[in-house]
Design an enzyme around this catalytic site. Structure first.
Site, PDB file in Angstrom:
ATOM      1  CB  CYS A  13      56.056  32.022  37.344  1.00 13.14           C
ATOM      2  SG  CYS A  13      55.498  33.174  38.690  1.00 13.14           S
ATOM      3  N   PRO A  14      55.395  31.310  34.481  1.00 15.29           N
ATOM      4  CG  PRO A  14      56.562  32.173  32.388  1.00 15.29           C
ATOM      5  CD  PRO A  14      56.126  30.833  33.037  1.00 15.29           C
TER       6      PRO A  14
END
Lengths: 75, 180, 228
Positions: A13-14
């Site tokens: 992530c992200p």
């Protein structure tokens, strides 16, 4: 009604979510994107975002710890 | 009926829990740790000790640094010299094994390979920044932010505000330099 | 959708390995308890934290990053809930210690000053770039993330590097800029402002941020297309 594939294996992530958002901006309504992920958090935040944004979402566990998030652009 | 099809298996072991469930459980665990152990949840002090143990075994003298020399608690932890006699080290190893256990029970374990040199660079820089930053501000997102604010300490709030600023800068850098 | 028709790959059942690991964890716990019960207690706490972090995909990094990056505040609100619950519990523990007449307030209360801001900004940049904070990195090490295996090594290197420099920071930054005095004394809000004001004030502020986060997300997500 094109179908796109996004390989996000090994990414944390992200990045998977940001890449999905970027790609979807270039797509037409009705197009489908298949995001391949192996990050358990992206398995939650990509569908969460897509649903909140009003798209059709489906998740499939294709292997141990690997998922495909299938999103159909609706607007 | 196979266990893997049982609804309880699915909700508790297979599927992800809600963020709110996680939030409440983490807070309760942190409170319990504070009540039982005398101080709340923290992570990164043990990281300093791991590094210092290695440095010491290579002939360095970390016990002369102010971080250890001027702080009895830190000094005692340094002198424990092993993962297996230091509570915070065991707790950190426990977090790794707990996460591994939960992933295996859900049949979702996979080694996620590195795809590009950018990921390596991101991990090296990010790791160094977190390690150095946590020492300066007396804690990480757990010790200073979560447990700091929980303890009604002003440093927790100040940490939180600048953490948000750092995350904003980090996001810009990430999208600009680390997106393949 | 064509991708759905593809036959599923052969999958292994990892539950037997999980049971084996559980057994090892229990044996380790019993052995630690034989040395010192506190060691076993912290071991169990660690395991529990790991399970909860992994199952709920809890991520402090995302709670601070997503509002600016994607407009989502779901995790931000979850973190605020955790803080509110912790506030109540920690308050009770501290207040009990106060009533029992123990010297000093228990908890993570440390000096606040320029160093707090510098450290927090460094930490904030680092956690977003590395893809996980302290708890998140440990959790992802257990999940098999190779990127995090590298991150944790350098996390340790950074920690020991700063421990080496800590004396310089104490003399030049922490002591001159701290609003609280000395290197170990912090600023405890209830001691400064009174218990009622600090306790309820903190809960009200956390709740207010919660409501703001909720409003912020609705505002951000209604803007389509996204501006990233």
């Amino acid at each position: 009604m094109a179908e796109y594939k996004l390989d996000c294996f090994g990414e944390a992530c992200p990045l998977p979510l940001v890449k999905t958002q970027k790609k979807m901006e270039t797509m037409n309504v009705g197009d489908v994107i298949v995001v391949e992920i192996d990050h358990s958090c992206a398995m939650k935040n990509i569908p969460d975002w897509a649903r909140a944004a009003g798209h059709n979402v489906d998740i499939e566990e294709i292997n141990d710890g690997e998922w495909e998030v299938i999103i159909e652009k609706t607007k | 009926m196979k266990i893997s099809n049982h609804p309880l298996y699915k909700t508790i072991i297979k599927d992800a829990w809600s963020y709110t469930t996680g939030a409440v459980l983490l807070a309760l665990l942190n409170i319990s740790m504070f009540a039982v152990g005398g101080s709340p949840w923290g992570i990164t002090t043990a990281f300093s000790n791991w590094g210092s143990w290695v440095f010491r075994s290579l002939g360095g003298e970390p016990e002369k640094w102010a971080f250890y020399a001027a702080n009895k608690g830190n000094f005692n932890a340094l002198m424990e010299t092993s993962f297996f006699t230091n509570t915070q080290s065991l707790q950190n190893i426990g977090i790794i094994f707990g996460a591994l256990l939960a992933t295996l029970f859900a049949s979702q374990f996979k080694v996620k390979k590195i795809k590009s040199w950018r990921q390596v660079l991101a991990a090296v820089l990010g790791g160094l920044l977190m390690g150095y930053g946590a020492r300066l501000s007396f804690g990480c997102n757990i010790g200073a932010f979560f447990s700091g604010i929980g303890s009604f300490s002003l440093h927790g709030w100040v940490f939180g505000i600048f953490l948000l600023l750092g995350a904003w800068i980090g996001s810009k850098l990430l999208v600009r330099f680390f997106m393949t | 959708m064509e991708s759905k028709k593809r036959p599923a790959r052969k999958r292994r059942n990892q539950v037997p390995i999980a049971l084996g690991l559980l057994l090892l964890i229990i044996i380790a716990g019993i052995m630690l308890a034989g040395v010192n019960s506190m060691l076993a207690i912290y071991w169990i706490f660690g395991i529990s934290f790991g399970i909860v972090l992994q199952k709920s995909r809890f991520c402090f990094t995302a709670s601070l990053r997503d509002p600016v990056l994607t407009g989502s505040t779901t995790l931000t609100r979850a973190v605020l809930i955790a803080f509110m619950v912790a506030t109540v519990g920690f308050g009770a523990i501290q207040f009990k210690a106060l009533l029992s007449g123990v010297a000093g307030v228990p908890g993570n209360i440390f000096p606040v000053g320029l160093h707090t801001a510098i450290g927090a900004i460094m930490f904030g940049i680092g956690m977003v770039i590395a893809g996980g904070c302290a708890s998140g990195t440990l959790m992802r090490v257990g999940e098999g993330f190779m990127q995090q295996w590298i991150a944790i090594v350098f996390f340790v290197v950074g920690s020991v590097w700063a421990a080496r420099d800590f004396g310089w920071w104490s003399v030049n930054v922490i002591m001159p800029t701290s609003i609280s005095d000395g290197v170990t004394k912090g600023f405890h809000l209830p001691t400064a402002f009174g218990w009622g004001f600090a306790f309820f004030g903190q809960l009200i502020i956390l709740a207010a941020i919660f409501l703001f986060a909720d409003w912020y997300e609705k505002k951000k997500l209604n803007k389509v297309p996204l501006e990233n």
